[in-house]
Motif scaffolding. Structure first.
Motif, PDB file in Angstrom:
ATOM      1  N   LEU A  47       5.851  23.914 -41.702  1.00  0.00           N
ATOM      2  CA  LEU A  47       5.186  24.003 -43.000  1.00  0.00           C
ATOM      3  C   LEU A  47       3.808  24.641 -42.900  1.00  0.00           C
ATOM      4  O   LEU A  47       3.241  25.062 -43.903  1.00  0.00           O
ATOM      5  CB  LEU A  47       5.062  22.610 -43.626  1.00  0.00           C
ATOM      6  CG  LEU A  47       6.343  22.037 -44.235  1.00  0.00           C
ATOM      7  CD1 LEU A  47       6.107  20.608 -44.699  1.00  0.00           C
ATOM      8  CD2 LEU A  47       6.834  22.897 -45.391  1.00  0.00           C
ATOM      9  N   ILE A  48       3.259  24.687 -41.698  1.00  0.00           N
ATOM     10  CA  ILE A  48       1.963  25.344 -41.500  1.00  0.00           C
ATOM     11  C   ILE A  48       2.054  26.240 -40.268  1.00  0.00           C
ATOM     12  O   ILE A  48       2.817  25.962 -39.345  1.00  0.00           O
ATOM     13  CB  ILE A  48       0.813  24.328 -41.336  1.00  0.00           C
ATOM     14  CG1 ILE A  48       1.044  23.415 -40.130  1.00  0.00           C
ATOM     15  CG2 ILE A  48       0.632  23.508 -42.599  1.00  0.00           C
ATOM     16  CD1 ILE A  48      -0.135  22.499 -39.831  1.00  0.00           C
ATOM     17  N   LEU A  55       3.461  18.512 -39.389  1.00  0.00           N
ATOM     18  CA  LEU A  55       3.626  19.639 -40.309  1.00  0.00           C
ATOM     19  C   LEU A  55       3.994  20.915 -39.556  1.00  0.00           C
ATOM     20  O   LEU A  55       4.771  21.739 -40.047  1.00  0.00           O
ATOM     21  CB  LEU A  55       2.338  19.859 -41.103  1.00  0.00           C
ATOM     22  CG  LEU A  55       1.956  18.756 -42.097  1.00  0.00           C
ATOM     23  CD1 LEU A  55       0.570  19.019 -42.673  1.00  0.00           C
ATOM     24  CD2 LEU A  55       2.979  18.665 -43.222  1.00  0.00           C
ATOM     25  N   GLY A 101       2.377  13.695 -44.870  1.00  0.00           N
ATOM     26  CA  GLY A 101       3.103  14.962 -44.847  1.00  0.00           C
ATOM     27  C   GLY A 101       4.594  14.759 -45.084  1.00  0.00           C
ATOM     28  O   GLY A 101       5.222  15.482 -45.866  1.00  0.00           O
ATOM     29  N   GLU A 155      -0.423  29.141 -48.063  1.00  0.00           N
ATOM     30  CA  GLU A 155       0.849  28.474 -47.799  1.00  0.00           C
ATOM     31  C   GLU A 155       2.019  29.225 -48.443  1.00  0.00           C
ATOM     32  O   GLU A 155       3.091  29.355 -47.840  1.00  0.00           O
ATOM     33  CB  GLU A 155       0.814  27.030 -48.326  1.00  0.00           C
ATOM     34  CG  GLU A 155       0.157  26.050 -47.385  1.00  0.00           C
ATOM     35  CD  GLU A 155       0.880  25.955 -46.054  1.00  0.00           C
ATOM     36  OE1 GLU A 155       2.123  26.059 -46.027  1.00  0.00           O
ATOM     37  OE2 GLU A 155       0.204  25.796 -45.026  1.00  0.00           O
ATOM     38  N   ALA A 160       3.422  21.444 -48.697  1.00  0.00           N
ATOM     39  CA  ALA A 160       2.538  21.968 -47.654  1.00  0.00           C
ATOM     40  C   ALA A 160       1.088  21.995 -48.119  1.00  0.00           C
ATOM     41  O   ALA A 160       0.168  21.627 -47.380  1.00  0.00           O
ATOM     42  CB  ALA A 160       2.984  23.376 -47.259  1.00  0.00           C
ATOM     43  N   LYS A 216      10.626  21.032 -48.678  1.00  0.00           N
ATOM     44  CA  LYS A 216       9.852  21.839 -47.726  1.00  0.00           C
ATOM     45  C   LYS A 216       9.400  23.133 -48.396  1.00  0.00           C
ATOM     46  O   LYS A 216       9.931  24.204 -48.150  1.00  0.00           O
ATOM     47  CB  LYS A 216      10.697  22.152 -46.493  1.00  0.00           C
ATOM     48  CG  LYS A 216      10.909  20.965 -45.578  1.00  0.00           C
ATOM     49  CD  LYS A 216      11.597  21.403 -44.284  1.00  0.00           C
ATOM     50  CE  LYS A 216      11.761  20.245 -43.337  1.00  0.00           C
ATOM     51  NZ  LYS A 216      12.390  20.646 -42.063  1.00  0.00           N
ATOM     52  N   SER A 220      -0.288  18.434 -48.375  1.00  0.00           N
ATOM     53  CA  SER A 220      -0.477  17.895 -47.029  1.00  0.00           C
ATOM     54  C   SER A 220      -1.754  18.430 -46.391  1.00  0.00           C
ATOM     55  O   SER A 220      -2.513  17.686 -45.751  1.00  0.00           O
ATOM     56  CB  SER A 220       0.723  18.254 -46.146  1.00  0.00           C
ATOM     57  OG  SER A 220       1.907  17.674 -46.640  1.00  0.00           O
TER      58      SER A 220
END
Length: 433
Positions: free
Chosen positions: A312-313, A307, A74, A422, A88, A83, A91
């Motif tokens: 990112l999530i 993450l 990640g 995402e 994302a 980012k 990952s």
């Protein structure tokens, strides 16, 4: 925030984590499937898979030396792509491929365990035993790094020794002939495309080395030991795979291997060592799958936590106490359980291979193009890894479209859903900030 303990994993512990994941689904679940695509050539496919993995590992080693992190892959993707949606998505593809691997290992545990109870056991026991194994892995992962690395290291040594002993014993029965499996009608349909496609499954068998990169900042002297741990893990796994592939090839014909596709190793023990050999093989399979699940869950929960920390999530607590890392552990286990119940071994392996190779290509492109001048890497090797991945993925998808197109379209849909999800999540996050 998620907490990580620096210097909590030794070189031996890191090798134990890597081999713990690799020598589980790698040989027990995939050997028969590789033989299905490559016929009597299947032992050679593991060598070719090791070569492709060696090229791939180069990029990860160089990234780990430059950016040692508990987020592993990640973090590498963020460094390469920023980012954003690309990092994302890739990952999550890696995380999903690891969770898929857990369900593959879980079903393998159920399949091999049932070999102790005679012919035609009820199929519902396979997912049920797999779910039980995942629940056990969850409890072990609550114990902390010290226990996990000790557990996986000790049992990795036991299974490596046991599998090597089985292979040598099986080969001794046939006078160490290293004979290819006798051909059958199945060999008639083998093509160069199907052989190339089989390499994708052998790459899946080696992908456990990425577990080491996902514990980067927790490994002692990471810039030195991550590369060593990855090299040692791949080498040990390759030797064990080759010994076992030749043992099966020398004791069974292709038609016998394909008939017992999901438990080919146990079936090879019958002519070589009798029923006692079957019990030995199943026992080792149970140890191997247990360590594989524990090590994989350990790695993916940390990756998802990283993450989440990087925003990112999305993440929801759902009323659960404890750290984010504990929450991602729960999510990992729940998804793996669902996949274990829904899909069979062949389709789980196929989806895992597709998602992993797509993510792997993004890693290589990141090193080759995005991080040019920032990561010291030989561009020819990285480009070679990218080309090899692309060729293997294309061949695998081509063969699967001809034989089981649904899994290709399901995999493509999963990729698109992750990408769209995402993009929407990150857009909302940007508006809030």
């Amino acid at each position: 925030m998620t907490t990580y303990k620096k210097n909590s994993i030794s070189l031996t512990g890191a090798v134990g984590l890597g081999t713990g994941v690799m020598i589980s689904a790698g040989i027990f679940a995939l050997l028969g499937q590789v033989a299905d695509l490559s016929g009597s050539w299947f032992p050679l496919m593991f060598i070719l898979g090791g070569i492709v993995t060696g090229f791939s590992a180069y990029s990860y080693i160089k990234l780990s030396q430059e950016y040692p992190s508990a987020g592993g892959i990640g973090m590498f993707l963020v460094k390469a792509y920023g980012k954003g949606t690309a990092a994302a998505t890739a990952s999550l593809l890696m995380a999903f491929s690891m969770v898929i691997n857990q369900s593959l290992v879980a079903r393998t545990f159920g399949t091999y365990t049932l070999q102790l109870f005679g012919d035609d056991p009820h199929d519902f026991w396979i997912p049920l035993l797999g779910v039980g194994l995942l629940a056990f892995a969850f409890l072990v992962n609550l114990s902390g790094n010290a226990f996990i690395q000790s557990f996986t290291s000790i049992f990795s040594l036991i299974k490596i020794f046991g599998l090597s002993l089985f292979a040598i014993a099986a080969l001794s029965v046939v006078g160490f002939s290293f004979a290819p499996a006798s051909g059958g009608q199945s060999d008639i349909s083998i093509t160069w495309q199907s052989c190339m496609a089989s390499i994708a499954l052998t790459v899946l068998a080696f992908k456990g080395f990425t577990t080491i990169t996902n514990s980067g900042s927790e490994i002692k002297h990471p810039k030195r030991n991550i590369g060593k741990a990855i090299f040692i893990s791949i080498l040990i796994s390759l030797i064990v795979y080759l010994l076992l592939a030749w043992a099966v090839s020398s004791n069974l014909g292709i038609e016998q291997i394909l008939k017992a596709k999901d438990y080919a190793l146990a079936e090879a023990a019958r002519p070589a060592l009798g029923e006692g050999g079957v019990w030995l093989t199943v026992g080792i399979a149970m140890i191997a799958t247990v360590t594989g699940i524990i090590a994989s869950v350990f790695a993916v929960s940390r990756m998802l936590a990283m993450l989440t920390d990087m925003k990112l999530i999305p993440h929801r607590h759902f009323g659960m106490p404890g750290s984010i890392q504990k929450h991602t552990l729960v999510y990992t286990i729940v998804i793996a359980m669902a996949l274990t119940i829904v899909f069979d071994l062949s389709r789980i392996a196929s989806m895992g291979a597709i998602l992993y190779l797509v993510m792997d290509m993004m890693i290589h492109w990141g090193v080759y193009h995005k991080l040019k001048g920032k990561v010291e890497a030989r561009r020819g090797i990285v480009l070679g890894a990218l080309v090899l991945d692309g060729a293997v993925l294309a061949a695998f998808c081509y063969v699967k479209i001809l034989t089981d197109s649904h899994i290709v379209w399901i995999s493509a849909l999963v990729i698109l859903l992750i990408l769209a999800g995402e993009k929407k999540y990150l857009q909302k996050s940007l508006q809030k900030s």
